[in-house]
Design a protein around this motif. Sequence first.
Motif, PDB file in Angstrom:
ATOM      1  N   SER A  20     -41.348 -10.781  51.728  1.00  0.00           N
ATOM      2  CA  SER A  20     -42.335 -11.762  52.115  1.00  0.00           C
ATOM      3  C   SER A  20     -43.330 -11.444  51.328  1.00  0.00           C
ATOM      4  O   SER A  20     -44.180 -12.696  51.553  1.00  0.00           O
ATOM      5  CB  SER A  20     -42.911 -11.071  54.043  1.00  0.00           C
ATOM      6  OG  SER A  20     -42.853 -10.048  54.132  1.00  0.00           O
ATOM      7  N   TRP A  24     -45.182 -15.015  49.437  1.00  0.00           N
ATOM      8  CA  TRP A  24     -46.922 -15.380  50.130  1.00  0.00           C
ATOM      9  C   TRP A  24     -46.912 -14.871  48.800  1.00  0.00           C
ATOM     10  O   TRP A  24     -48.180 -16.400  47.837  1.00  0.00           O
ATOM     11  CB  TRP A  24     -46.970 -14.069  50.800  1.00  0.00           C
ATOM     12  CG  TRP A  24     -48.483 -14.762  51.501  1.00  0.00           C
ATOM     13  CD1 TRP A  24     -49.683 -13.462  50.913  1.00  0.00           C
ATOM     14  CD2 TRP A  24     -49.360 -15.553  52.141  1.00  0.00           C
ATOM     15  NE1 TRP A  24     -50.761 -14.144  51.319  1.00  0.00           N
ATOM     16  CE2 TRP A  24     -50.773 -15.562  52.134  1.00  0.00           C
ATOM     17  CE3 TRP A  24     -48.403 -16.991  51.692  1.00  0.00           C
ATOM     18  CZ2 TRP A  24     -51.848 -16.300  52.322  1.00  0.00           C
ATOM     19  CZ3 TRP A  24     -49.190 -17.572  53.019  1.00  0.00           C
ATOM     20  CH2 TRP A  24     -50.598 -17.544  53.101  1.00  0.00           C
ATOM     21  N   LEU A 347     -48.330 -16.775  57.893  1.00  0.00           N
ATOM     22  CA  LEU A 347     -49.209 -16.365  57.075  1.00  0.00           C
ATOM     23  C   LEU A 347     -50.106 -16.890  56.814  1.00  0.00           C
ATOM     24  O   LEU A 347     -50.698 -15.629  56.414  1.00  0.00           O
ATOM     25  CB  LEU A 347     -48.147 -15.684  55.660  1.00  0.00           C
ATOM     26  CG  LEU A 347     -46.941 -14.720  56.058  1.00  0.00           C
ATOM     27  CD1 LEU A 347     -45.968 -15.422  54.377  1.00  0.00           C
ATOM     28  CD2 LEU A 347     -47.328 -13.379  56.033  1.00  0.00           C
TER      29      LEU A 347
END
Length: 404
Positions: A20, A24, A347
């Motif tokens: 992740s 991101w 996010l």
Amino acid sequence: MRHRVVVTGAGVVSALGNDSSEFWQALMAGQPGIRPLQAVDRTLLRFQNGAEAQAFDPSRHFEEKEIGLLDRFAQFGVVAAREAIVQAGIQWNDELRESTAIVTGSCVGGQNTEDEGFVNLYRNNIPRVNPLTIPRTMENAAASRISVETGVVGPTYTVSTACSSANHAIGQAFWMVRSGLARMAIAGGSEAVFSLGFLKAWEAMRVVSPDTCRPFSKDRRGLILGEGGAMLVLEPLEVARARGAKMYAEVAGFGMSSDAFHITQPSPDGAARAMRAALSDAGLRPENIGYINAHGTATQANDSTETTAIRKVFGAHANRLAVSSTKSMHGHTLGAAGAIEAVATLLSLCHGILPPTANFTESDPACDLDVIPNEARQMQVECALSNSFAFGGLNAVLAFRRAP
């Protein structure tokens, strides 16, 4: 008792990275993972590019015998689930294993295994079929493997609704945790599409771009296929607070609908019904939404239809909405799309930065929305939607709220 539900773990494998954090960082940089195809002989195709998870090495995650048991799509789902579970800091016990649900989504399951088997049988005239073909191709392979690894014995199943599969999976898992049917859930989706036979089928549909993915641009030429997987850990807000878990965002609502219109052409009415249903389920008004992670495939039909649907739901507020399609970077991952885009959305809420629509060139009057062109935007929003609209007219929309 009706619980508020939060996300305490999120794992991703995609063309933008193997976890992740990498995912991101690439989103925020507006760096597409779209490159010339490596998995197949691209000279046999009209299109040359795809969003492959080229940095993914299964030997870093599985022993050789395990790789033989799991098709690539299942590997993505399992690795993403492992990351989400570690992030959530779950301490397993028998009671939790019995009351946890696992719900995954996949459009085509073990397509690589299936294609390889047919090549051997019909082209290479090899009559012996791999005895693991069935367990490798079944859509529930990732869910079953996650269950084996975690020891979870609660409700475990897979949803297959084309490109809405992962959103349907997350939405149903959310409802189970909210209602108390499950104490916790691991939910998401995974897909691996880069086998020649499957790519030829997409080629025949004439919706794949010959160069790149330009959602909402006037000169958009079609979608770019991608692969990967993402998984979330969902649990009640009070449980997460009590154990001091990090909360990425709250899952506020879920809505779904069917177009009852056309097998491949989208309907703005069906998409609008799903968005309204998600807002209603979340107890939100249209003006509460600040960002939409759009389905945004970059086909001529989808992007204008989705714009119309958004304006039907939001009216004048649509002019104040920020909307982007992260498919411009990680590609259209079919049954995994909703899960990967859910991670992008939560996010965004967590960090106060909205991902861009990459590769944007020229505004289209039929897509007259603020599509965050090319550069991420510092912008804290309270609530967001993540849209998934599938072939067959099956729509699924998740509503998220900033973590309390």
